[in-house]
Design an enzyme around this catalytic site. Structure first.
Site, short mmCIF file in Angstrom:
data_model
loop_
_atom_site.label_atom_id
_atom_site.label_comp_id
_atom_site.label_asym_id
_atom_site.label_seq_id
_atom_site.Cartn_x
_atom_site.Cartn_y
_atom_site.Cartn_z
N TYR A 152 1.00 -1.27 0.07
CA TYR A 152 -0.21 -0.11 -0.07
C TYR A 152 0.82 1.17 0.07
O TYR A 152 0.66 2.06 -0.76
CB TYR A 152 -0.70 0.12 1.20
CG TYR A 152 -2.17 1.02 1.25
CD1 TYR A 152 -3.03 1.03 0.53
CD2 TYR A 152 -1.77 2.15 2.19
CE1 TYR A 152 -4.05 2.03 0.63
CE2 TYR A 152 -2.62 3.12 2.15
CZ TYR A 152 -3.94 3.15 1.38
OH TYR A 152 -4.84 4.31 1.23
N LYS A 156 1.09 4.10 -2.90
CA LYS A 156 0.89 5.59 -2.61
C LYS A 156 2.07 6.43 -2.99
O LYS A 156 2.01 7.55 -3.34
CB LYS A 156 0.08 5.61 -1.26
CG LYS A 156 -1.13 4.94 -0.90
CD LYS A 156 -2.07 5.47 -1.97
CE LYS A 156 -3.68 4.91 -1.70
NZ LYS A 156 -4.68 5.15 -2.64
#
Length: 242
Positions: A152, A156
């Site tokens: 994740y 990002k």
């Protein structure tokens, strides 16, 4: 300023995406509401109650061809695409040494590649218009990293780099591209966290509270309205990262 504009919001079935769609509808914008698996019909009605068009589109933004087809269809039906909000995202948390290739690839494909796919295809429309605003959903995790979220965080952080590169490439045609980096936001996803975990997170936030989905939505609308801000990452995090 935004009244009558056409806005695409990906991952807009619930949570932050839904709040963003409603915020733009309140401003008088027509909404293209992308979702992956399920959409409550009440969400469409809530948007249409503002007297605007709501066009639901089911599909996976990680699919390059789907993204192209959606952009083409929206342009044909509505005539322009004024704002793109890349909100679609997933998590598959696991400690790095236990993370499977599939868990890593799935998160990168949806979060980062999906954002690229949408920008890649909408840029053709916006370049011809010589106008447009792109807002990408990053995260404070993409800035600071987080245990158990290597996939994740990587996705990002990649979105932040993609945002800045896009901003530089498209600025000469009057197109802006910015990112929002939410901190701890109260959603269905965070509601399942154990109480002690939530308390630990809140203790690290100077404002000592979680954010609301509306806090993120207001920030997105602000960036869409301001055509002299580009290439920026706006932390909406209660002071977590400063």
């Amino acid at each position: 300023m935004l009244k009558g504009k056409n806005v695409i919001v990906t991952g807009a079935a619930k949570g932050i995406g839904k709040a963003i769609a409603l915020a733009f509808a309140k401003e008088g914008c027509n909404i293209v509401l992308n979702y992956h698996s399920h959409l409550d019909e009440e969400t469409v009605k809530e948007i249409e109650d503002y007297g605007v068009i709501c066009k639901p589109v089911q599909g996976d933004v990680s699919d390059f061809a789907f993204a192209a087809d959606m952009i083409k269809e929206v342009k044909k039906e509505l005539g322009s695409i004024d704002v793109l909000v890349n909100n679609a995202g997933i998590t598959k948390d696991m400690l790095l040494m236990r993370m499977t290739e599939e868990q890593f690839d799935d998160v990168i494909n949806t979060n980062l590649k999906g954002t690229f796919n949408m920008i890649r295809h909408v840029s053709n429309v916006m370049l011809k218009q010589r106008s447009g605003a792109i807002i990408n959903m990053a995260s404070v995790v993409g800035i600071n990293g987080n245990i158990g979220q290597a996939n994740y965080a990587a996705s990002k952080a990649g979105i932040i780099g993609l945002t800045k590169s896009t901003a530089k490439e498209l600025a000469s045609r009057g197109i802006t591209c910015n990112a929002i980096a939410p901190g701890y936001v109260e959603t269905d996803m965070t509601a399942v966290l154990k109480e002690d975990v939530q308390n630990a997170i809140l203790s690290a936030i100077p404002l000592k509270r979680g954010g609301k989905v509306e806090d993120i939505a207001r920030a997105v609308v602000f960036l869409a309205e301001n055509d002299y801000i580009t290439g920026q990452v706006l932390n909406v995090d209660g002071g977590m990262v400063m």
